[in-house]
Design a protein around this motif. Structure first.
Motif, short mmCIF file in Angstrom:
data_model
loop_
_atom_site.label_atom_id
_atom_site.label_comp_id
_atom_site.label_asym_id
_atom_site.label_seq_id
_atom_site.Cartn_x
_atom_site.Cartn_y
_atom_site.Cartn_z
N MET A 133 1.12 -1.32 -0.16
CA MET A 133 -0.14 0.10 0.03
C MET A 133 0.64 1.19 0.04
O MET A 133 1.70 1.14 0.86
N TRP A 135 0.68 5.78 -0.48
CA TRP A 135 -0.20 6.91 -0.47
C TRP A 135 0.65 7.92 -1.49
O TRP A 135 2.08 8.35 -0.91
N THR A 162 -10.60 10.87 -1.93
CA THR A 162 -10.15 10.47 -0.57
C THR A 162 -10.48 8.96 -0.39
O THR A 162 -9.44 8.34 0.47
N SER A 163 -11.71 8.17 -0.97
CA SER A 163 -11.74 6.95 -0.79
C SER A 163 -11.40 6.18 -2.26
O SER A 163 -12.08 5.33 -2.34
N ILE A 165 -8.99 4.69 -5.25
CA ILE A 165 -7.77 3.81 -5.26
C ILE A 165 -7.21 3.66 -6.56
O ILE A 165 -8.12 3.53 -7.53
N TYR A 199 -13.18 0.69 -1.60
CA TYR A 199 -12.55 1.90 -2.10
C TYR A 199 -12.88 1.83 -3.80
O TYR A 199 -12.74 0.61 -4.33
N THR A 222 -2.72 2.30 -4.52
CA THR A 222 -2.39 3.41 -4.08
C THR A 222 -3.57 4.45 -3.82
O THR A 222 -4.42 4.38 -4.50
N PHE A 223 -3.27 4.94 -2.45
CA PHE A 223 -4.39 5.85 -1.80
C PHE A 223 -3.97 7.15 -2.07
O PHE A 223 -2.93 7.62 -1.97
N TYR A 224 -4.97 8.12 -1.91
CA TYR A 224 -4.79 9.66 -2.04
C TYR A 224 -4.32 10.14 -0.75
O TYR A 224 -4.97 9.81 0.25
N HIS A 225 -3.17 10.91 -0.84
CA HIS A 225 -2.77 11.72 0.50
C HIS A 225 -2.08 13.05 -0.06
O HIS A 225 -1.46 13.10 -1.04
#
Length: 405
Positions: A133, A135, A162-163, A165, A199, A222-225
């Protein structure tokens, strides 16, 4: 050995003495051949790892760690990071700026992971296995040179991201998805919590090697940050030095109490192979020493044989033998020894180096051409050494060897 036999000089001409001499020569040839082939194979693998397409464009890309958040400075630091990023983006020598929690070219432990169940409800079965994972923000993919194959990038203007992927090809392959476009905008569910771990899949990125080629590309989500812990900057290659200067001045202006330590991503990847390069250098040094020691041993052995067979050479010359014919007689024994060394050394080096190559998910095929080259090097060093001593005896007047008979 019986001491009296050795002191009288009878051992050197005995069967045991001959076997010992030949056995030691075979050992020297075997070691020389094995180390030479190992050197060639290691160098070939290192060159391959440095040149293989890693799925990411790392040229003129630098990465560094941003100042750390604390409870006291969080909001103020976020505003500074926003201004810092904008200042960098506005400079003509900087093409893209992004943030990510793990920089490419790091160790395997640099990134988070989970071993929970994952599925795309209604599309795939539940799959188990390690998922890595990461970000990042919307600027990371362009800055790091990572290509999207389907869907879109993160967008800070879309609140639902924000949710969202983005996954790589390996992630979908493990789930058994054939058509990557068919799952865009579908939900990805972790574990069995149908509400809390879903997600929306908005994009699929091309597989790229994040770390050493000893490992395959890992299934990665990969998630948003907005401001992850590291920054990645793509510089304009025509004036990248100006970009570096602007980065240093801008960083010092916004974060005077934090030292800037940046590195080029291609150098980070190169550092991953440093251990293999050093291993290759050590083996190369030992192979050179082995060839030299073997040549010195042959030099002494061939001199010993030439002296012992001086009268034989003289008789052959009297009977009309030429120097090439005498050379062939001496060479015949050593060619046989090289052949025996090859029968021992080639299987050893094949199983040893093929096993070493199997440590890499991306590897070269065992290069048999280097076995031939190593054989030629060993044979040439042996034949040149033996030939020198043999010619020294063969060019002498036969009377010098036969005068005391």
């Amino acid at each position: 050995f019986r001491t009296v036999v050795v002191l009288k000089g009878k051992f050197r001409s005995s069967a045991k003495g001959t076997i010992l001499r030949k056995g030691l020569v075979i050992v020297q040839f075997t070691v020389s051949l094995t180390l030479l082939v190992a050197t060639f194979v290691i160098n070939q693998q290192v060159k391959y790892m440095q040149s293989v397409d890693k799925g990411i464009d790392m040229d003129y890309v630098v990465g560094f760690r941003r100042p750390m958040f604390t409870n006291e400075n969080r909001e103020g630091l976020k505003e500074k990071l926003k201004q810092f990023k904008q200042s960098l983006s506005n400079h003509h020598a900087i093409e893209n700026v992004g943030f990510a929690d793990a920089l490419p070219g790091g160790e395997g432990s640099d990134i988070s992971s989970t071993t929970g169940e994952v599925q795309i409800p209604g599309k795939t079965n539940i799959m188990e296995g390690t998922t890595y994972m990461q970000w990042c923000d919307e600027g990371y993919f362009a800055a790091a040179g990572i290509r999207l194959l389907a869907g879109r990038n993160f967008d800070s203007k879309i609140s639902t991201d924000t949710s969202a992927i983005i996954v790589n090809e390996s992630f979908l392959k493990r789930l058994g998805v054939q058509d990557i476009n068919s799952v865009i905008n579908e939900n990805i569910q972790y574990g069995d919590d149908e509400e809390g771990h879903k997600y929306r899949l908005i994009g699929v990125m091309k597989d790229y090697n994040r770390t050493s080629l000893k490992s395959k590309v890992e299934p990665t989500a990969t998630f948003y940050h907005t401001y992850a812990s590291n920054s990645v900057i793509r510089l304009n290659k025509s004036n990248y030095r100006e970009g570096i200067t602007h980065l240093e001045k801008t960083f010092e202006g916004y974060f005077p109490n934090t030292p800037l330590s940046y590195s080029f991503l291609d150098e980070r990847f190169s550092a991953l192979f440093q251990e293999d390069r050093q291993f290759g250098q050590v083996i190369a040094t030992f192979s050179a020493l082995a060839v030299i020691v073997a040549s010195l041993g042959l030099f002494g052995l061939s001199a010993f044989m030439a002296i012992n067979r001086a009268k034989e050479v003289g008789i052959r010359k009297v009977l009309g033998a030429s120097i090439p014919q005498i050379l062939i007689i001496f060479y015949r024994e050593f060619v046989l020894l090289i052949g025996l060394s090859s029968l021992i050394g080639i299987p050893l080096v094949y199983y040893g180096m093929d096993g070493w190559l199997n440590n890499y998910a991306y590897r070269v095929d065992f290069p048999w051409v280097f076995v031939v080259i190593a054989l030629l090097v060993v044979a040439a060093s042996a034949l040149l050494t033996v030939g020198y001593q043999t010619i020294r005896v063969a060019v002498k007047n036969p009377s010098q060897a036969l005068r005391y008979e």
